[in-house]
Design an enzyme around this catalytic site. Structure first.
Site, PDB file in Angstrom:
ATOM      1  N   ASP A   1      -2.003   5.788  -6.408  1.00  0.00           N
ATOM      2  CA  ASP A   1      -2.342   4.892  -5.300  1.00  0.00           C
ATOM      3  C   ASP A   1      -2.380   3.453  -5.799  1.00  0.00           C
ATOM      4  OD1 ASP A   1      -3.278   4.184  -2.638  1.00  0.00           O
ATOM      5  OD2 ASP A   1      -5.233   3.863  -3.576  1.00  0.00           O
TER       6      ASP A   1
ATOM      7  N   ASP B   1       0.832  -1.205   0.000  1.00  0.00           N
ATOM      8  CA  ASP B   1       0.000   0.000   0.000  1.00  0.00           C
ATOM      9  C   ASP B   1       0.864   1.251   0.000  1.00  0.00           C
ATOM     10  OD1 ASP B   1      -1.983   1.869   0.211  1.00  0.00           O
ATOM     11  OD2 ASP B   1      -2.499   1.399   2.270  1.00  0.00           O
TER      12      ASP B   1
END
Length: 429
Positions: A310, A112
């Site tokens: 992202d 992440d």
């Protein structure tokens, strides 16, 4: 199939059951294989195959929660806003292997880029999942005390005896854990004394069952803890979720990174330094620049507005004025009257189409996306949708998110020391 739910984006799972035979290939050097959660190498894949429509709607639902999470970050809040009665759910999209402790215990960690810390459920945890890291079996494990410098970097630190204890609340749920250290091996690189949260107690239904490896820029992130080894540089190439037997790669450190690659400047948001903001200055559909209000793309640290890359969001989200302008330009180029919708996708077609390219224009770098990064097709080929959507209207809708569907088969390079992000075409799968 009962869907597992996760709060924020913490996902970390032991793989004691063993992996698919194709997945036993060892990582090498400083490069880790990256698996999609639906791949044969993932314990997260659905026990029963979902239909195409179920698959897309499931991903969209998880993206909605992801956007709420990211919007809470840019708004400077540490707690995700929970709408009436709904849990905030998070799933990882891409996972990597790591070995924790001495002797090593193999784990699959969610990758992440918009988070910093590693959080792991440990043995003895009340309310955690059954897949935990057994601290008693590691000779190099230790708990950090209250006077450790890192104790000041975790949320709500308190002293439980001599241990640095942290507590966090998620909606109606909470977690408590000890700040801990142990050896982590990534590919063939041992990282001694890696600091992470060792969960001891969880309550409520929206608590993360497992954990995560954060690739953000904060003080407890992988980049910060391995500056001597990886020089705060990494890249990834993400495999398509349509190629379940293939893996991409996460390459840590400056060695082996692509030389021929275009860069754009990384921007700093002091209120949320972990996120990778870039300056999106325009969007082309075909050869024509779309007329988008400048405010929709402008970077504004005080409001959190701007554009980020992202790894955890699946489909690119643009704030409403930008999305509507791009969508309308796309529809005009396709020239098919019967536009339909599917869940959050509002530009779908039931007849074959010829789609234009879409180009994201950043300061110093253009990224032109071919059809494989723009369109999703049903298994039978009867429905085709533009794989983008407007930012959810129930969140702080000021953030544009360049998501992993649009990053597939590209090498995305994060060069923090030089404050730049690079993108180059590469067949990841």
């Amino acid at each position: 199939m009962k869907t597992q739910t996760f709060c924020l984006v913490f996902l970390f799972i032991s793989v004691a059951q063993g992996l698919h035979s194709k997945c036993d290939t060892q990582d090498h050097g400083s490069t880790l294989q990256v698996f999609h959660i639906y791949s044969q190498c993932s314990p997260f894949k659905p026990s029963k195959p979902l239909s195409w429509e179920e698959d897309m709607l499931s991903m969209l639902a998880k993206d909605q929660a992801r956007l709420q999470y990211l919007s809470s970050l840019v708004a400077g809040k540490s707690v995700v806003p929970v709408a009436s009665g709904r849990q905030i759910v998070q799933s990882p999209t891409y996972i990597v292997r790591a070995k924790i402790g001495t002797p090593p215990q193999t784990m699959l960690m969610a990758m992440d880029t918009s988070n910093d810390a590693a959080w792991i459920p440990c043995n003895g945890c009340i309310g955690c999942s059954s897949k935990v890291f057994n601290t008693a079996k590691s000779t190099t494990f230790n708990t950090l005390g209250c006077h450790a410098a890192q104790c000041k970097q975790v949320p709500n630190p308190t002293c439980g005896g001599s241990a640095c204890v942290f507590n966090m609340t998620y909606g109606s749920s909470s977690i408590a854990g000890n700040l801990s250290r142990d050896t982590v091996v990534l590919a063939t690189d041992p990282i001694p004394s890696y600091t992470f949260g060792c969960l001891q107690k969880t309550t409520g239904k929206s608590v993360p069952q497992q954990g995560l490896l954060g690739l953000g820029r904060g003080p407890l992130s992988l980049l910060s803890q391995t500056q001597h080894l990886y020089k705060s540089t990494f890249s990834y190439c993400l495999p398509s979720f349509r190629s379940p037997n293939f893996s991409g790669s996460l390459r840590l450190g400056p060695k082996g990174q692509p030389i021929r690659i275009k860069y754009t400047q990384l921007l700093k948001n002091p209120r949320r330094p972990s996120l990778y903001f870039v300056n999106l200055i325009g969007i082309r559909v075909g050869r024509r620049v779309v007329d988008i209000p400048p405010k929709a793309l402008a970077f504004n640290p005080s409001t959190g507005a701007g554009t980020i890359f992202d790894s955890g969001t699946v489909f690119t989200r643009l704030v409403e004025p930008a999305y509507v302008a791009v969508r309308n330009a796309f529809r005009r180029r396709v020239r098919v009257a019967n536009v339909t919708s599917l869940g959050g996708f509002d530009t779908c077609y039931t007849v074959p189409i010829v789609a234009p390219t879409i180009t994201f224009m950043f300061t110093g770098m253009n990224v032109t996306l071919p059809q494989e990064n723009l369109l999703i097709h049903s298994t039978a080929g009867s429905i085709t949708c533009l794989a983008m959507a407007s930012a959810p209207d129930n969140v702080n809708s000021v953030l544009n998110v360049i998501a992993n569907m649009q990053q597939l088969n590209h090498r995305v390079l994060f060069d923090v020391p030089n404050s730049r992000l690079g993108v180059a075409r590469e067949r990841c799968t």
